[in-house]
Design a protein around this motif. Sequence first.
Motif, PDB file in Angstrom:
ATOM      1  N   ALA A  33       0.828  -1.203   0.000  1.00  0.00           N
ATOM      2  CA  ALA A  33       0.000   0.000   0.000  1.00  0.00           C
ATOM      3  C   ALA A  33       0.864   1.255   0.000  1.00  0.00           C
ATOM      4  O   ALA A  33       0.542   2.234  -0.686  1.00  0.00           O
ATOM      5  N   TYR A  34       1.952   1.222   0.732  1.00  0.00           N
ATOM      6  CA  TYR A  34       2.847   2.383   0.791  1.00  0.00           C
ATOM      7  C   TYR A  34       3.363   2.741  -0.601  1.00  0.00           C
ATOM      8  O   TYR A  34       3.522   3.919  -0.923  1.00  0.00           O
ATOM      9  N   GLU A  35       3.595   1.729  -1.422  1.00  0.00           N
ATOM     10  CA  GLU A  35       4.069   1.959  -2.793  1.00  0.00           C
ATOM     11  C   GLU A  35       3.041   2.736  -3.621  1.00  0.00           C
ATOM     12  O   GLU A  35       3.405   3.421  -4.579  1.00  0.00           O
ATOM     13  N   LEU A  36       1.763   2.652  -3.273  1.00  0.00           N
ATOM     14  CA  LEU A  36       0.713   3.362  -4.006  1.00  0.00           C
ATOM     15  C   LEU A  36       0.660   4.854  -3.686  1.00  0.00           C
ATOM     16  O   LEU A  36       0.077   5.631  -4.434  1.00  0.00           O
ATOM     17  N   LEU A  37       1.246   5.254  -2.566  1.00  0.00           N
ATOM     18  CA  LEU A  37       1.181   6.647  -2.161  1.00  0.00           C
ATOM     19  C   LEU A  37       1.943   7.555  -3.119  1.00  0.00           C
ATOM     20  O   LEU A  37       3.078   7.277  -3.479  1.00  0.00           O
ATOM     21  N   ASP A  38       1.298   8.643  -3.499  1.00  0.00           N
ATOM     22  CA  ASP A  38       1.973   9.693  -4.259  1.00  0.00           C
ATOM     23  C   ASP A  38       2.866  10.485  -3.315  1.00  0.00           C
ATOM     24  O   ASP A  38       2.705  10.429  -2.095  1.00  0.00           O
ATOM     25  N   SER A  39       3.769  11.253  -3.874  1.00  0.00           N
ATOM     26  CA  SER A  39       4.607  12.138  -3.075  1.00  0.00           C
ATOM     27  C   SER A  39       3.709  13.068  -2.261  1.00  0.00           C
ATOM     28  O   SER A  39       2.747  13.626  -2.782  1.00  0.00           O
ATOM     29  N   GLY A  40       4.005  13.196  -0.986  1.00  0.00           N
ATOM     30  CA  GLY A  40       3.173  13.995  -0.094  1.00  0.00           C
ATOM     31  C   GLY A  40       2.040  13.205   0.525  1.00  0.00           C
ATOM     32  O   GLY A  40       1.250  13.746   1.298  1.00  0.00           O
ATOM     33  N   GLY A  41       1.958  11.918   0.185  1.00  0.00           N
ATOM     34  CA  GLY A  41       0.902  11.062   0.712  1.00  0.00           C
ATOM     35  C   GLY A  41       1.155  10.620   2.139  1.00  0.00           C
ATOM     36  O   GLY A  41       2.281  10.635   2.625  1.00  0.00           O
ATOM     37  N   VAL A  42       0.078  10.206   2.799  1.00  0.00           N
ATOM     38  CA  VAL A  42       0.130   9.779   4.194  1.00  0.00           C
ATOM     39  C   VAL A  42      -0.579   8.435   4.345  1.00  0.00           C
ATOM     40  O   VAL A  42      -1.661   8.232   3.800  1.00  0.00           O
ATOM     41  N   MET A  43       0.056   7.535   5.094  1.00  0.00           N
ATOM     42  CA  MET A  43      -0.560   6.262   5.446  1.00  0.00           C
ATOM     43  C   MET A  43      -0.606   6.156   6.964  1.00  0.00           C
ATOM     44  O   MET A  43       0.393   6.409   7.635  1.00  0.00           O
ATOM     45  N   VAL A  44      -1.772   5.822   7.502  1.00  0.00           N
ATOM     46  CA  VAL A  44      -1.887   5.584   8.936  1.00  0.00           C
ATOM     47  C   VAL A  44      -2.349   4.155   9.171  1.00  0.00           C
ATOM     48  O   VAL A  44      -3.143   3.615   8.403  1.00  0.00           O
ATOM     49  N   VAL A  45      -1.787   3.564  10.224  1.00  0.00           N
ATOM     50  CA  VAL A  45      -2.097   2.182  10.579  1.00  0.00           C
ATOM     51  C   VAL A  45      -2.460   2.157  12.053  1.00  0.00           C
ATOM     52  O   VAL A  45      -1.632   2.472  12.910  1.00  0.00           O
ATOM     53  N   CYS A  46      -3.705   1.806  12.348  1.00  0.00           N
ATOM     54  CA  CYS A  46      -4.179   1.693  13.724  1.00  0.00           C
ATOM     55  C   CYS A  46      -4.010   0.242  14.160  1.00  0.00           C
ATOM     56  O   CYS A  46      -4.619  -0.659  13.571  1.00  0.00           O
ATOM     57  N   CYS A  47      -3.180   0.038  15.171  1.00  0.00           N
ATOM     58  CA  CYS A  47      -2.869  -1.310  15.651  1.00  0.00           C
ATOM     59  C   CYS A  47      -3.507  -1.527  17.015  1.00  0.00           C
ATOM     60  O   CYS A  47      -3.328  -0.715  17.928  1.00  0.00           O
ATOM     61  N   TYR A  48      -4.217  -2.609  17.150  1.00  0.00           N
ATOM     62  CA  TYR A  48      -4.856  -2.969  18.405  1.00  0.00           C
ATOM     63  C   TYR A  48      -4.100  -4.166  18.971  1.00  0.00           C
ATOM     64  O   TYR A  48      -4.228  -5.282  18.481  1.00  0.00           O
ATOM     65  N   THR A  49      -3.293  -3.913  19.972  1.00  0.00           N
ATOM     66  CA  THR A  49      -2.322  -4.909  20.434  1.00  0.00           C
ATOM     67  C   THR A  49      -2.865  -5.867  21.485  1.00  0.00           C
ATOM     68  O   THR A  49      -2.211  -6.853  21.779  1.00  0.00           O
ATOM     69  N   LYS A  50      -4.032  -5.627  22.037  1.00  0.00           N
ATOM     70  CA  LYS A  50      -4.520  -6.460  23.148  1.00  0.00           C
ATOM     71  C   LYS A  50      -5.211  -7.740  22.708  1.00  0.00           C
ATOM     72  O   LYS A  50      -5.266  -8.689  23.484  1.00  0.00           O
ATOM     73  N   HIS A  51      -5.756  -7.790  21.513  1.00  0.00           N
ATOM     74  CA  HIS A  51      -6.416  -9.035  21.115  1.00  0.00           C
ATOM     75  C   HIS A  51      -5.360 -10.082  20.746  1.00  0.00           C
ATOM     76  O   HIS A  51      -4.209  -9.752  20.461  1.00  0.00           O
ATOM     77  N   GLU A  52      -5.759 -11.313  20.741  1.00  0.00           N
ATOM     78  CA  GLU A  52      -4.831 -12.408  20.433  1.00  0.00           C
ATOM     79  C   GLU A  52      -4.211 -12.200  19.055  1.00  0.00           C
ATOM     80  O   GLU A  52      -4.911 -12.052  18.063  1.00  0.00           O
ATOM     81  N   GLY A  53      -2.888 -12.143  19.018  1.00  0.00           N
ATOM     82  CA  GLY A  53      -2.162 -11.943  17.771  1.00  0.00           C
ATOM     83  C   GLY A  53      -1.905 -10.479  17.442  1.00  0.00           C
ATOM     84  O   GLY A  53      -1.137 -10.171  16.536  1.00  0.00           O
ATOM     85  N   GLY A  54      -2.515  -9.560  18.162  1.00  0.00           N
ATOM     86  CA  GLY A  54      -2.393  -8.136  17.871  1.00  0.00           C
ATOM     87  C   GLY A  54      -0.995  -7.584  18.104  1.00  0.00           C
ATOM     88  O   GLY A  54      -0.486  -6.807  17.291  1.00  0.00           O
ATOM     89  N   GLU A  55      -0.365  -7.969  19.201  1.00  0.00           N
ATOM     90  CA  GLU A  55       0.984  -7.494  19.493  1.00  0.00           C
ATOM     91  C   GLU A  55       1.975  -8.013  18.448  1.00  0.00           C
ATOM     92  O   GLU A  55       2.838  -7.274  17.983  1.00  0.00           O
TER      93      GLU A  55
END
Length: 170
Positions: A114-136
């Motif tokens: 997905a990062y490769e799809l970003l144009d110059s000046g683009g922003v990617m955000v990733v919300c990580c939920y670490t408490k569920h099984e496998g999240g961390e």
Amino acid sequence: MMSEIVEKSHHLLLECSNKKVAVDATCGNGHDTLFLCQHFEQVYAFDIRDLAIRRTTKITANVNNLHLIKDDFHNLFRYLDSCDAIIFNLGFLPGSNKKIKTNLYHSDTAILKAYELLDSGGVMVVCCYTKHEGGEEEYQNIIKALTQSSIPYTKYAGFQNDEVLLMARK
């Protein structure tokens, strides 16, 4: 009321240089999708779950700049060549089967693609939920993948339930 991590992620998404095309890689309940539709010319929203597609369809009923796609987030590149903003909300779909989670779908490799799809000046955000099984483990794999690929990112922590927000700019 909007959670702190959602509010922060929305603020960061608006820091991209252009507001033409945005991607919600995991549309879930449709809240991020609706936000993107209000601020970008075109929005592509993805999910593999029928329930997520139905919920997003309902919340975006009066929106005409949305391309809602039932497909895996690994396949974003099949639908668009570039974009200005991308959001991933990892974990499971609230109010559904908690055994179906993004960590089972190699989110780390999807995020790199997905990062490769970003144009110059683009922003990617990733919300990580670490408490569920496998999240961390999912979060650690994403950090490792970003680092190994020399993609600079900023980490925001201190949210409720040990949620972590990652932001990468291009």
